[in-house]
Enzyme design. Structure first.
Site, PDB file in Angstrom:
ATOM      1  CB  ALA A  23      -0.868   0.051   1.237  1.00  0.00           C
ATOM      2  N   GLY A  25       3.052   4.094  -2.786  1.00  0.00           N
ATOM      3  CA  GLY A  25       2.401   4.890  -3.664  1.00  0.00           C
ATOM      4  C   GLY A  25       2.305   3.814  -4.814  1.00  0.00           C
ATOM      5  CB  ALA A  26       3.664   1.394  -6.864  1.00  0.00           C
ATOM      6  N   GLY A  27       1.252   0.581  -5.060  1.00  0.00           N
ATOM      7  CA  GLY A  27       0.187  -0.301  -4.897  1.00  0.00           C
ATOM      8  C   GLY A  27      -1.260   0.293  -4.910  1.00  0.00           C
ATOM      9  CG  PHE A 126      15.650  16.731  -7.904  1.00  0.00           C
ATOM     10  CD1 PHE A 126      14.468  17.580  -7.195  1.00  0.00           C
ATOM     11  CD2 PHE A 126      16.049  15.515  -7.187  1.00  0.00           C
ATOM     12  CE1 PHE A 126      14.298  17.097  -5.998  1.00  0.00           C
ATOM     13  CE2 PHE A 126      15.725  15.327  -6.026  1.00  0.00           C
ATOM     14  CZ  PHE A 126      14.821  16.230  -5.322  1.00  0.00           C
ATOM     15  CD  GLN A 250      19.947   6.653  -6.715  1.00  0.00           C
ATOM     16  OE1 GLN A 250      19.009   6.842  -6.321  1.00  0.00           O
ATOM     17  NE2 GLN A 250      20.043   6.856  -7.862  1.00  0.00           N
ATOM     18  CG  HIS A 252      20.358  10.281  -1.648  1.00  0.00           C
ATOM     19  ND1 HIS A 252      21.021  11.411  -1.411  1.00  0.00           N
ATOM     20  CD2 HIS A 252      18.995  10.881  -2.486  1.00  0.00           C
ATOM     21  CE1 HIS A 252      20.184  12.416  -1.663  1.00  0.00           C
ATOM     22  NE2 HIS A 252      19.206  11.994  -2.273  1.00  0.00           N
ATOM     23  CG  LEU A 262      17.535  11.224   1.611  1.00  0.00           C
ATOM     24  CD1 LEU A 262      18.652  10.628   1.049  1.00  0.00           C
ATOM     25  CD2 LEU A 262      16.173  11.186   0.836  1.00  0.00           C
ATOM     26  CB  THR A 264      15.583  15.926  -0.395  1.00  0.00           C
ATOM     27  OG1 THR A 264      15.305  16.174  -1.924  1.00  0.00           O
ATOM     28  CG2 THR A 264      15.271  17.500   0.179  1.00  0.00           C
ATOM     29  CD  GLU A 265      19.588  14.609  -6.667  1.00  0.00           C
ATOM     30  OE1 GLU A 265      20.343  13.639  -6.547  1.00  0.00           O
ATOM     31  OE2 GLU A 265      18.751  14.623  -7.620  1.00  0.00           O
ATOM     32  NE  ARG A 296      19.475  11.059  -6.045  1.00  0.00           N
ATOM     33  CZ  ARG A 296      17.747  10.776  -5.729  1.00  0.00           C
ATOM     34  NH1 ARG A 296      17.413   9.619  -5.463  1.00  0.00           N
ATOM     35  NH2 ARG A 296      17.137  11.820  -5.496  1.00  0.00           N
ATOM     36  CG  HIS A 363      18.187   6.810  -1.953  1.00  0.00           C
ATOM     37  ND1 HIS A 363      17.258   6.978  -0.529  1.00  0.00           N
ATOM     38  CD2 HIS A 363      17.538   7.354  -2.903  1.00  0.00           C
ATOM     39  CE1 HIS A 363      16.345   7.874  -0.958  1.00  0.00           C
ATOM     40  NE2 HIS A 363      16.166   7.936  -2.409  1.00  0.00           N
ATOM     41  NE  ARG A 404      14.992   6.189  -7.766  1.00  0.00           N
ATOM     42  CZ  ARG A 404      14.889   7.312  -6.978  1.00  0.00           C
ATOM     43  NH1 ARG A 404      14.350   8.551  -7.380  1.00  0.00           N
ATOM     44  NH2 ARG A 404      15.083   7.387  -5.692  1.00  0.00           N
ATOM     45  CG  LEU A 410       7.881  10.167  -5.235  1.00  0.00           C
ATOM     46  CD1 LEU A 410       8.080  11.683  -4.539  1.00  0.00           C
ATOM     47  CD2 LEU A 410       7.106   9.275  -4.276  1.00  0.00           C
TER      48      LEU A 410
HETATM   49  C1  LIG Z   1      14.009   8.900   2.906  1.00  0.00           C
HETATM   50  C2  LIG Z   1      13.488   8.620   1.255  1.00  0.00           C
HETATM   51  C3  LIG Z   1      13.245   9.768   0.230  1.00  0.00           C
HETATM   52  C4  LIG Z   1      12.819   9.875  -0.913  1.00  0.00           C
HETATM   53  N1  LIG Z   1      12.766  10.876  -1.899  1.00  0.00           N
HETATM   54  C5  LIG Z   1      12.303  10.686  -3.023  1.00  0.00           C
HETATM   55  C6  LIG Z   1      11.792  11.792  -3.781  1.00  0.00           C
HETATM   56  O1  LIG Z   1      11.826  13.123  -3.485  1.00  0.00           O
HETATM   57  N2  LIG Z   1      11.380  11.468  -5.008  1.00  0.00           N
HETATM   58  C7  LIG Z   1      11.468  10.458  -5.592  1.00  0.00           C
HETATM   59  O2  LIG Z   1      11.315  10.113  -6.993  1.00  0.00           O
HETATM   60  N3  LIG Z   1      11.667   9.413  -5.003  1.00  0.00           N
HETATM   61  C8  LIG Z   1      12.264   9.373  -3.649  1.00  0.00           C
HETATM   62  N4  LIG Z   1      12.426   8.173  -2.904  1.00  0.00           N
HETATM   63  C9  LIG Z   1      12.206   6.967  -3.516  1.00  0.00           C
HETATM   64  C10 LIG Z   1      10.750   6.577  -3.346  1.00  0.00           C
HETATM   65  O3  LIG Z   1      10.126   7.225  -2.409  1.00  0.00           O
HETATM   66  C11 LIG Z   1      10.589   5.185  -3.482  1.00  0.00           C
HETATM   67  O4  LIG Z   1      11.104   4.484  -4.460  1.00  0.00           O
HETATM   68  C12 LIG Z   1       8.971   4.813  -3.645  1.00  0.00           C
HETATM   69  O5  LIG Z   1       8.270   5.823  -2.910  1.00  0.00           O
HETATM   70  C13 LIG Z   1       8.710   3.227  -3.549  1.00  0.00           C
HETATM   71  O6  LIG Z   1       7.140   3.302  -3.684  1.00  0.00           O
HETATM   72  P1  LIG Z   1       6.655   1.759  -3.558  1.00  0.00           P
HETATM   73  O7  LIG Z   1       5.097   2.001  -3.675  1.00  0.00           O
HETATM   74  O8  LIG Z   1       7.415   1.061  -4.639  1.00  0.00           O
HETATM   75  O9  LIG Z   1       6.973   1.212  -2.196  1.00  0.00           O
HETATM   76  P2  LIG Z   1       6.664   1.461  -0.642  1.00  0.00           P
HETATM   77  O10 LIG Z   1       6.241   3.102  -0.592  1.00  0.00           O
HETATM   78  O11 LIG Z   1       8.082   1.353   0.052  1.00  0.00           O
HETATM   79  O12 LIG Z   1       5.712   0.833  -0.117  1.00  0.00           O
HETATM   80  C14 LIG Z   1       5.696  -0.656   0.078  1.00  0.00           C
HETATM   81  C15 LIG Z   1       4.415  -1.439   0.517  1.00  0.00           C
HETATM   82  O13 LIG Z   1       4.549  -2.587   0.543  1.00  0.00           O
HETATM   83  C16 LIG Z   1       4.066  -3.190   1.794  1.00  0.00           C
HETATM   84  N5  LIG Z   1       4.738  -4.506   1.918  1.00  0.00           N
HETATM   85  C17 LIG Z   1       6.174  -4.950   2.035  1.00  0.00           C
HETATM   86  N6  LIG Z   1       6.313  -6.063   2.148  1.00  0.00           N
HETATM   87  C18 LIG Z   1       5.192  -6.485   2.442  1.00  0.00           C
HETATM   88  C19 LIG Z   1       4.520  -7.968   2.619  1.00  0.00           C
HETATM   89  N7  LIG Z   1       5.645  -8.751   2.954  1.00  0.00           N
HETATM   90  N8  LIG Z   1       3.547  -8.254   3.032  1.00  0.00           N
HETATM   91  C20 LIG Z   1       2.342  -6.883   2.657  1.00  0.00           C
HETATM   92  N9  LIG Z   1       2.912  -6.011   2.427  1.00  0.00           N
HETATM   93  C21 LIG Z   1       4.122  -5.680   2.010  1.00  0.00           C
HETATM   94  C22 LIG Z   1       4.395  -2.173   2.764  1.00  0.00           C
HETATM   95  O14 LIG Z   1       3.548  -2.331   3.573  1.00  0.00           O
HETATM   96  C23 LIG Z   1       4.218  -0.921   2.011  1.00  0.00           C
HETATM   97  O15 LIG Z   1       2.712  -0.628   2.030  1.00  0.00           O
HETATM   98  C24 LIG Z   1      12.854   8.448  -1.530  1.00  0.00           C
HETATM   99  C25 LIG Z   1      12.938   7.240  -0.662  1.00  0.00           C
HETATM  100  C26 LIG Z   1      13.544   7.422   0.689  1.00  0.00           C
HETATM  101  C27 LIG Z   1      13.926   6.240   1.528  1.00  0.00           C
END
Ligand SMILES: Cc1cc2nc3c(=O)[nH]c(=O)nc-3n(C[C@H](O)[C@H](O)[C@H](O)COP(=O)(O)OP(=O)(O)OC[C@H]3O[C@@H](n4cnc5c(N)ncnc54)[C@H](O)[C@@H]3O)c2cc1C
Length: 595
Positions: A23, A25-27, A126, A250, A252, A262, A264-265, A296, A363, A404, A410
């Site tokens: 859950a 952003g992607a989910g 950026f 990567q 950072h 972190l 941010t950049e 980066r 990162h 990346r 995002l």
């Molecule tokens: C501190 C920080 C700052 C960042 N800043 C930026 C930025 O400014 N711009 C940018 O483009 N990117 C940024 N990134 C990278 C970016 O935020 C992430 O790559 C991106 O948000 C990942 O989204 P996601 O939906 O793939 O995973 P996540 O948001 O990590 O969500 C993963 C989901 O999977 C679920 N999950 C995991 N394992 C299980 C399991 N076994 N069973 C059930 N659920 C599970 C978790 O509960 C969670 O809901 C940043 C990353 C970090 C760490």
């Protein structure tokens, strides 16, 4: 649409057309597409708004050209060059073209972006984002102060609720169920563990989307949350499906020194400068055109080089400085409030008046579960696994290639999350449920029993720490055959210790002790694949810098790595087979990468 559920032999069974794991952003972006059309379950180990997306700070890229001239084509070029030409160019074109709608979708859902004086979405600079093919930095990152990810996550969650997505919060998915239909493997569902009760749930789905995020916890110094243990990537791997480009991890540039938290950049986007111990703006030497706003991989490497050459700051000369002092209190407090607070809280340094000690921090995973542009998971270079999708950081499309660019993740989760949701629901509308095998939950029941009842003497936290330390020492910004072999030997030793872990909490309710043991298993698997893939790539490209092979070698290595699990079980050595997958080119011939 209600959850169809039943209980048999103590195991809960649920049925949904589309089952989404994760859950973040992607989910949630996927769920918003599928929920209006079909019954959609989102299973998540964290409460949705605690997902790591909420920690993202700096911004989301899209060539809106709101504050200066920009184009998708420039964005594609930057993404391809930023990825050191390992980026699949057709995928990058989709990413940058659909970026515009991705931002407006969020705006329409209610996301409070920062605004220009005329009321348009504001944009900031950026790393690696440039005007006209590298001529100068461009303002392309849409942002909401330094809380962009937080705003995205809240906005998506609210819209999921609006569309009737059914959430299963604090449910850990631990297995993927596949079954053979007419000689081909198809998706049948997933198996999850409910944290509150210790009960097992099997979710049958016509289509399943993995959106489980990254695995930064294989390293010690990382910007990633404790929960980023690569579960989804590990589950898919254990099912015999391949993983792509795992060596590209990567670092950072600006983690708080010693902590990895972190900054941010976006700080450098607003004009902050990196300086070494003597105050020199050293990036002028490494990337004369765009300096501190180089991608980066280049900035992280330059920082480590400064330290290795004795120009680091501090008592151990082991970090450099991020200098924000010339930005003024107002910019810091309004555009970068969170990171200003982080520096004050965690290091006792006030960025308004003092330089902040920084050093690279693990990162982002460029590699992961291979997918095509429709977010369908691949069983090899081309064959799709019917009904199985992946999006976000756990997936490798590959839009990020070997490195990346900031703000492209995002973007990735929104563009490919949406594609995953649309395609998974379209599939579910035509396909039937695949029967669950009678033993669907057996693997998880066995794994948990083995860990819960183990009487060994090993401690999960100690093995995890040893793993993270060897990864930091031996598989970080600079790597050689020697350091990687050391990491591999350490991981092999840790794998043999892992089956002897002893869980202290033997209870059923909220047994995080047990789940940390499971997560450690995934970390060990993924770290090993990373190291084996890194050993095999005898060149330097993007984030993968081999000191013993410092040049990029397009003739032999302009290819994606594909890793396959040949054999291996908990505690047994893994046998990993490596293969290659061609990079897709459309417009850009590989060039020497200068900034
Ligand atoms: C501190 C920080 C700052 C960042 N800043 C930026 C930025 O400014 N711009 C940018 O483009 N990117 C940024 N990134 C990278 C970016 O935020 C992430 O790559 C991106 O948000 C990942 O989204 P996601 O939906 O793939 O995973 P996540 O948001 O990590 O969500 C993963 C989901 O999977 C679920 N999950 C995991 N394992 C299980 C399991 N076994 N069973 C059930 N659920 C599970 C978790 O509960 C969670 O809901 C940043 C990353 C970090 C760490």
């Amino acid at each position: 649409m209600a959850d169809q559920s039943s209980v048999t032999d103590g195991i809960h069974y649920h049925q949904h057309d589309v089952v989404i794991v994760g859950a973040g952003g992607a989910g949630m972006r996927a769920a918003i597409e599928s929920a209006p059309k079909a019954s959609t379950a989102v299973i998540t180990k964290l409460y949705p708004t605690r997902s790591h997306t909420g920690a993202a700070q700096g911004g989301m890229a899209a060539a809106l050209a709101n504050v200066e001239e920009d184009s998708n084509e420039w964005h594609t070029y930057d993404t391809v060059k930023g990825g050191d030409y390992l980026t699949d160019q057709d995928s990058a074109e989709i990413l940058t073209r659909e970026a515009i709608d991705a931002v407006y979708d969020l705006e329409n859902m209610g996301l409070p972006f920062n605004r220009t004086a005329e009321g348009k979405i504001d944009q900031r600079r950026f790393g690696g984002h440039t005007r006209d093919h590298g001529k100068a930095p461009v303002r392309r990152a849409c942002y909401a102060a330094d809380r962009t990810g937080h705003m995205i996550l809240q906005t998506l969650y609210q819209n999921c609720v609006k569309h009737g997505v059914q959430f299963f919060n604090e449910f850990y998915v631990l297995d993927l169920v596949m079954a053979e239909v007419d000689g081909a493997k198809r998706v049948s569902g997933v198996v999850a563990y409910e944290l509150a009760t210790g009960e097992i749930h099997v979710f049958q789905g016509k289509s399943v989307i993995f959106a489980t995020g990254g695995f930064g916890k294989i390293f010690k110094t990382t910007s990633n949350a404790h929960t980023l243990t690569g579960d989804g990537v590990g589950i898919v791997w254990r099912k015999g499906l391949p993983l792509e480009d795992m060596e590209f991890y990567q670092f950072h540039p600006t983690g708080l020194a010693g902590l990895g938290i972190l900054l941010t950049e976006g700080a450098r986007g607003e004009g902050a400068i990196l300086r070494n111990a003597s105050g020199e703006r050293f990036m002028e030497r490494y990337a004369p055109t765009i300096k501190d706003l180089a991608p980066r991989d280049i900035v992280a490497r330059s920082m480590v080089q400064e330290v290795l050459d004795g120009r680091g700051a501090g008592p151990h000369k082991d970090y450099v400085y991020l200098d924000c002092t010339h930005l003024g209190a107002e910019v810091l407090e309004t555009k970068l409030p969170d990171i200003t607070e982080f520096a004050r809280t965690y290091l006792g340094v006030d960025p308004v008046t003092e330089r902040v000690p920084v050093y690279p921090t693990a990162h982002y995973a460029m590699g992961g579960i291979p997918t095509n542009n429709d977010a369908e998971v691949l069983a090899d270079n081309e064959t799709v696994v019917p009904g199985l999708y992946a999006a976000g950081e756990c997936a490798c499309v590959s839009v990020h290639g070997a490195n990346r660019l900031g703000t492209n993740s995002l973007l990735d989760i929104n563009v490919f999350g949406k594609r995953a949701g649309n395609n998974a629901v379209a599939y579910a509308q035509t396909a039937d449920f695949v029967d669950l095998p009678a033993d669907a939950a057996d693997g998880v029941v066995k794994l948990l029993a083995q860990l819960r009842e183990g009487t060994g003497t090993e401690n999960v936290a100690e093995i995890r720490k040893a793993l993270q330390e060897t990864m930091d020492r031996n598989a970080q910004v600079f790597r050689t055959d020697e350091t990687l072999q050391r990491a591999l030997a350490d991981i092999a030793e840790l794998r043999t210790r892992y089956p002897n872990v002893r869980i202290h909490d033997r209870g059923r309710r909220f047994n995080t002790d047990l789940l940390e043991a499971v997560e450690l298993g995934f970390l060990l698997d993924l770290a090993e694949i990373l190291v084996v893939s890194a050993l095999n790539r005898k060149e330097s490209r993007g984030a993968h810098m081999r000191d013993d092979y410092p040049k990029r070698d397009d003739e032999n290595y302009m290819q994606h790595t594909m890793a396959y699990r040949v054999a291996g079980d908990i505690g047994l050595p893994q046998e990993i087979r490596l293969d290659w997958k061609p990079v897709r080119f459309t417009h850009y011939e590989p060039q020497e990468r200068k900034y």
